[in-house]
Design an enzyme around this catalytic site. Structure first.
Site, mmCIF file in Angstrom:
data_model
loop_
_atom_site.group_PDB
_atom_site.id
_atom_site.type_symbol
_atom_site.label_atom_id
_atom_site.label_comp_id
_atom_site.label_asym_id
_atom_site.label_seq_id
_atom_site.Cartn_x
_atom_site.Cartn_y
_atom_site.Cartn_z
ATOM 1 N N HIS B 263 6.252 2.921 -12.157
ATOM 2 C CA HIS B 263 6.739 1.604 -12.019
ATOM 3 C C HIS B 263 6.231 1.033 -13.353
ATOM 4 O O HIS B 263 6.962 0.173 -13.867
ATOM 5 C CB HIS B 263 6.150 1.032 -10.864
ATOM 6 C CG HIS B 263 6.278 -0.547 -10.657
ATOM 7 N ND1 HIS B 263 7.359 -0.929 -9.776
ATOM 8 C CD2 HIS B 263 5.777 -1.535 -11.209
ATOM 9 C CE1 HIS B 263 7.562 -2.278 -9.863
ATOM 10 N NE2 HIS B 263 6.402 -2.674 -10.638
ATOM 11 N N GLU B 264 4.978 0.785 -13.612
ATOM 12 C CA GLU B 264 4.482 0.476 -14.776
ATOM 13 C C GLU B 264 5.201 0.920 -16.154
ATOM 14 O O GLU B 264 5.205 0.124 -16.941
ATOM 15 C CB GLU B 264 2.945 0.478 -14.967
ATOM 16 C CG GLU B 264 2.110 0.080 -13.984
ATOM 17 C CD GLU B 264 2.496 -1.607 -13.351
ATOM 18 O OE1 GLU B 264 3.022 -2.256 -14.244
ATOM 19 O OE2 GLU B 264 2.327 -1.960 -12.218
ATOM 20 N N HIS B 267 8.172 -1.173 -16.602
ATOM 21 C CA HIS B 267 7.861 -2.382 -17.520
ATOM 22 C C HIS B 267 7.528 -2.173 -19.117
ATOM 23 O O HIS B 267 8.037 -2.810 -19.825
ATOM 24 C CB HIS B 267 6.538 -2.940 -17.030
ATOM 25 C CG HIS B 267 6.931 -3.807 -15.499
ATOM 26 N ND1 HIS B 267 7.819 -4.663 -15.466
ATOM 27 C CD2 HIS B 267 6.187 -3.402 -14.469
ATOM 28 C CE1 HIS B 267 7.438 -5.072 -14.147
ATOM 29 N NE2 HIS B 267 6.675 -4.369 -13.427
ATOM 30 N N GLU B 293 10.918 -6.932 -13.482
ATOM 31 C CA GLU B 293 10.795 -6.345 -12.236
ATOM 32 C C GLU B 293 11.876 -5.341 -12.175
ATOM 33 O O GLU B 293 11.841 -4.347 -11.616
ATOM 34 C CB GLU B 293 10.865 -7.166 -11.182
ATOM 35 C CG GLU B 293 10.284 -6.746 -9.885
ATOM 36 C CD GLU B 293 8.824 -6.059 -10.040
ATOM 37 O OE1 GLU B 293 7.905 -6.459 -10.890
ATOM 38 O OE2 GLU B 293 8.332 -5.351 -9.192
#
Lengths: 495, 495
Positions: B263-264, B267, B293
Site C-alpha cells: 500500500h505505502e 503511494h 489513495e
C-alpha cells in the site's frame, strides 16, 4: 517583555533552528539515500541562511544594550548576555560576500582535495587551497579587528573562545621538547615485551553493537535522549536532548569501533549533561572544543584504557564474542590497547604520538595564516616537522600533508584543540580521582557514577558559564597545564 | 529575473523548507528518542510557521499578476501559476487568530480523544470536539468565501482540489444502494467455501522485511531515493527524491505488514514518479488525495490481491519463511487474502466493506459541518448508519464513533478520499490492463514494468497539471465513475 526575555526567546528560536539542522545533518550522514543529496543540500543551505540571519538580527544589539543595565539579572543570565554578545559578534563580523566566497572556495577545495589525496598530488590541490587560505586570512583579519586579536587567534577563537596562540606556543614547545625522547624511551620499554598476535575474529557487527551499547549505558549515556548508529566518519551530533553518536564496524577488529564509541560517548555525556535550564541558550552550550575534546579523551584515553576498565570490560568482551584464553584476560588486553607506534596518520595515532601530529599542524597553519610560510613549501615543511617531532618521514604527500580535510574545508585554528583537549583530560581525570576516591575502583566494577557525577558538576553542568581556564582552575586548582598529561604518559608507558 | 522565475525560485525555497519538515517528521515517527519530543516539537513548529510565512508572502500576488501576462510561458508553467495561486490562496484565506485557535483546539482534542477512546466516553470528548468542529466550520466558511464554495466543499478542497460534495453524493448514494445486498451475496458465496485456519508462524521480522523489500523492488520502488523503516502507524513521507515508507511487523501474521508495505509503495511510486523538472514546484506535486489513495489501493487491492500476484509471490513467501504444503499454494493464499467480513473498525476492513465505513463518516461530517446534526446525536447517528450500511452495530463508542483520529485532529473533509481513491484505482487499473495487455501477465512473473510504466505516463508524471477528473478522462476515457469498482468486486467476490 524585558530585553533579556526577548533575547532568551529569540535565542530559543535559533536553538530550534539549530536543532533542525543538527538532525538533518545527522540524517545525511546515517540514513539518507544517495539520490536525496541535492535536495538535502538545498534544505540545509536554506536553514543555515535563516539561522545566520536570526543570529545576526540587528535587534539583538538593542536588546543587549538594554539588558546590560538590568539589575535584576542573576549570574547565569549575565553570563548568557556575554555569550549572546559573543555569538552575535561572530555572526556579524564577516561581510556577506566574504562568507559566500569562502563557502564556494571550500566546496571546490574539498572536491579537489579528495582527488589530490588519492593521487598524492599536492600541486593539483595548491591553487584551491591557496584560495581557501587567502579567504581564511581575510576572515581572521575581519574578526580579529572586531575582537582585537591577530588573524590566527581570531580563527582559533571560533573553536575555543578565549584560546590564544601565545599560551599554546608555550604548552606545545614544552611538549615538543619532551615527546621525542619520551617516545623513544616508551618504544624501548615496549620492545622488551612480546608483541601480541592479532585477536582472532571475525567479530560480528551485532555483537559489537551490543557490547558498545552495554558500555555506553555503563558510562551513563542516556538512551532516552540519543541513539547509536553507523556512519562512514564517526561523530557526535543531533540536537538538544537528542545527542546521537555514530561508529563504524570492522569485523576483523572490534577495538576500533568500541574505542570510537567510548570517545563519542565522552562527547555525548558533555552534551547530555549541559544545564537543563539553559539547554537552548548560548550560556548552556559546551564551553569550546578544548573541553569537548577533553571529555571524549578523558573517557577514551584516561578512563577506558586503564587496567581498571579492562577488569570490567574483559568479561563483557569474552561474553560478546564467545572468546576465552590468555589473550582475553584483562592484563593482556590492557597491554594490547596501550601499544604505541610511530605512524604517518594522525587519526590512527596513539596518545603518545598524537600530540606530535597536532603540534606540527598547529605550527604550519599559524605560519601559513601569518604569511610566514609560502604554501608551495608546505610539503617540505611538513616532512621536516615529522622528522623533528616524530622521527619519521612520510613517503608521499597522501600520507603527509594531504591526509586531513581540515584545511581544505576551512577548519583553520581547529587542530590545536585536539591536544589541548588531551592535556585538559589528564588534568580533569586526575582531579576527579583525587576528589572521588571511588572513581577508579568504580570503573573496575563498571560503576562510572562517581567519575561522571564529578564531571557533571564541574564540567558538563557549567555550560559556557566560565572561560576554559576559569573552569579548569575551579575544577582542578590551576589553568591548562601539561604536567598531569606528562605524568600520565610516564605512569602508563614507562611504569 | 522574470516574475515567473521569481515565483519558481520562491516556491523552490518553500519546497526546501517542506522537505526539511518532511524528514524531521519522519524522524519523529521512526528514529527520535522519547526525550527529544519537546525540543523537536519546537523545531517543527518554527519551521512550519516559516513555511506558512513564505507561502503567504505578499510578493506572490504581485508576481502572479505580472506572470499572468507573460506570453512566453508554456503549458506546464501556466499550470504551475494556477497551482501557485491555489496554494497562496489557501495560505492567505485564514486569519492568523483562527489558525492559532484551531491548532490549540486540535492539540487539546487529540489528547482528550486518546483518553475518551480508551474509556469509550463520548460525552468526555464532546466539548473538545465541539470546539474543533466550530473552528473547522469557521475555517470552511472563510475559505469557502474566497473560493465560492460551501464550507464543507472548501474543507474537502484542501485534500482534493476540485472535489465537490454534489459529485460525491451521487457516487456514494449509488454505492450505498449497491453494497448492502452485494456484501450479503459475497458473504454467502464465501460461506460455501471452507474457512482457512491461520498460517502457522512465527514469521521473523528479518524475513518479513526481506520479503517486503524484494516485493518493493519488483514494484519499481527506487531504493536510491527512499527507505523502508518501522513506525507505530505506517505512512509514506519524507521529501523530494527521498520518499520513505514505514510498516510495522506482527510475527504472528506476515500479511499485515506485507500488504501495508505494498500500500505505502503505491503511494511512494506516485511520489517518486512526479515530474523531475517540477519536483519542487506546486505543479509537480501529486494532484490530490483521491489520486494518491488510488495509487496505494491500485497496488494493494487491484494488483497485489490478484491471483497473478500470488503466482509470483507465493514462492517468495514460502522461501522467506521456509514454508510448504497446500496452505502455501498460490490459490489457497489468494482465497485467504480475499476473505471479507462485516467489522466495526474501518482500518481493519476489506475492500468490500470499507466503502460503507467511509460513506457513513462522509455523511456524518457533512451534516455536522452544515449544522444539520447536533454533535450530541453523533453516537446514535453513527450506530444507525452502521446498521443501514453494514448491517451491524458496534457494542460501544470505542468501536464506533470514537475509533478514528481524523475529526479530533481537524481532518474534516478527508474521509471521502479513501473510497473515491478505491473507485479511481479500479478505473485506472482496468484502463492500464486494456492499454498494456502484458500488465497482468507481467505481475505473475514479478514484472510490474508494463503496469508501472503506464502509471508513470498517465498519472505520476503528470503531477498537478490537470484536475483529477481531467486526468482520469485522459487516462481512462471518463471522469470518476464507480462502474469499474463494482465490476471488480463482482468479478473477485461473486466469480
Amino acid at each position: 517583555m524585558s530585553a533579556y526575555a526577548s533575547l532568551a526567546a529569540h535565542f530559543g528560536r535559533i536553538a530550534a533552528m539549530s536543532n533542525a539542522v543538527g538532525i538533518l545533518q545527522w540524517d545525511s550522514d546515517t540514513m539518507m539515500p544517495k539520490g536525496a543529496a541535492a535536495s538535502r543540500a538545498e534544505s540545509l543551505a536554506l536553514l543555515r541562511v535563516l539561522q545566520h540571519e536570526m543570529a545576526a538580527d540587528a535587534r539583538i544589539g538593542d536588546w543587549l544594550e538594554e539588558a546590560g543595565g538590568d539589575a535584576t539579572l542573576g549570574e547565569w543570565e549575565r553570563a548568557n548576555l556575554r555569550e549572546i554578545r559573543r555569538v552575535w559578534t561572530a555572526q556579524t563580523a564577516l561581510p556577506a560576500d566574504l562568507v559566500e566566497a569562502s563557502s564556494k572556495a571550500i566546496s571546490a577545495c574539498e572536491m579537489a582535495w579528495r582527488q589530490a589525496r588519492e593521487d598524492s598530488d599536492f600541486p593539483g590541490l595548491r591553487p584551491y587551497l591557496a584560495e581557501v587560505l587567502h579567504l581564511q586570512r581575510e576572515a581572521g583579519a575581519a574578526k580579529g579587528e572586531r575582537l582585537g586579536l591577530s588573524p590566527y587567534d581570531a580563527l582559533l577563537n571560533d573553536y575555543e573562545p578565549g584560546g590564544r596562540s601565545a599560551t599554546i606556543d608555550a604548552l606545545f614547545d614544552d611538549l615538543a621538547a619532551f615527546l621525542p625522547g619520551f617516545t623513544q624511551e616508551a618504544l624501548e620499554a615496549q620492545a622488551r615485551r612480546p608483541t601480541p598476535a592479532p585477536l582472532e575474529g571475525p567479530f560480528p557487527v551485532e555483537a559489537q553493537r551490543g557490547l558498545g551499547q552495554r558500555i555506553m549505558a555503563a558510562l551513563g549515556y542516556d538512551f532516552s535522549r540519543g541513539r547509536l548508529d553507523v556512519s562512514t566518519h564517526p561523530f557526535c551530533g543531533g540536537a538538544d536532548n537528542d545527542v546521537r553518536i555514530t561508529t563504524r564496524y570492522d569485523e576483523a577488529d572490534f577495538a576500533k569501533a568500541l574505542m570510537g564509541v567510548i570517545h563519542e560517548t565522552g562527547h555525548a555525556l558533555y552534551e547530555q549533561g549541559r544545564p537543563a535550564a539553559y539547554m537552548n541558550q548560548p550560556v548552556g552550550q559546551a564551553r569550546g572544543m578544548v573541553l569537548h575534546e577533553s571529555q571524549s579523551l578523558l573517557m577514551e584515553m584516561q578512563a577506558c584504557r586503564s587496567p581498571e576498565f579492562l577488569d570490567f570490560a574483559a568479561p563483557l568482551m569474552r561474553e560478546a564474542f564467545g572468546a576465552s584464553g590468555p589473550d582475553w584476560q584483562a592484563d593482556a588486553l590492557w597491554r594490547r590497547y596501550t601499544r604505541i607506534e610511530r605512524g604517518f596518520i594522525r587519526v590512527d595515532a596513539d596518545e603518545v604520538t598524537y600530540p606530535a601530529h597536532v603540534i606540527l599542524r598547529y605550527r604550519l597553519e599559524k605560519a601559513l595564516i601569518a604569511d610566514a610560510l609560502p604554501l608551495a613549501e608546505l610539503p617540505a615543511a611538513w616532512n621536516a616537522g615529522m622528522k623533528e617531532l616524530l622521527g619519521t618521514v612520510p613517503p608521499n604527500d597522501r600520507l603527509g600533508c594531504l591526509q586531513d580535510i581540515h584545511w581544505p574545508s576551512g577548519g583553520w585554528g581547529y587542530f590545536p584543540t585536539y591536544t589541548l583537549g588531551a592535556i585538559a583530560a589528564a588534568q580533569l581525570f586526575d582531579a576527579a580521582c583525587r576528589a572521588e576516591p571511588d572513581a577508579l575502583p568504580g570503573i573496575a566494577r563498571g560503576d562510572f557514577a562517581p567519575l561522571v557525577g564529578w564531571l557533571r558538576t564541574h564540567v558538563h553542568g557549567q555550560g559556557a558559564r566560565f572561560s576554559t581556564d576559569e573552569l579548569l582552575t575551579r575544577a582542578t586548582g590551576r589553568p591548562l597545564d601539561a604536567g598531569m598529561f606528562k605524568a600520565h604518559l610516564a605512569r602508563r608507558y614507562l611504569g
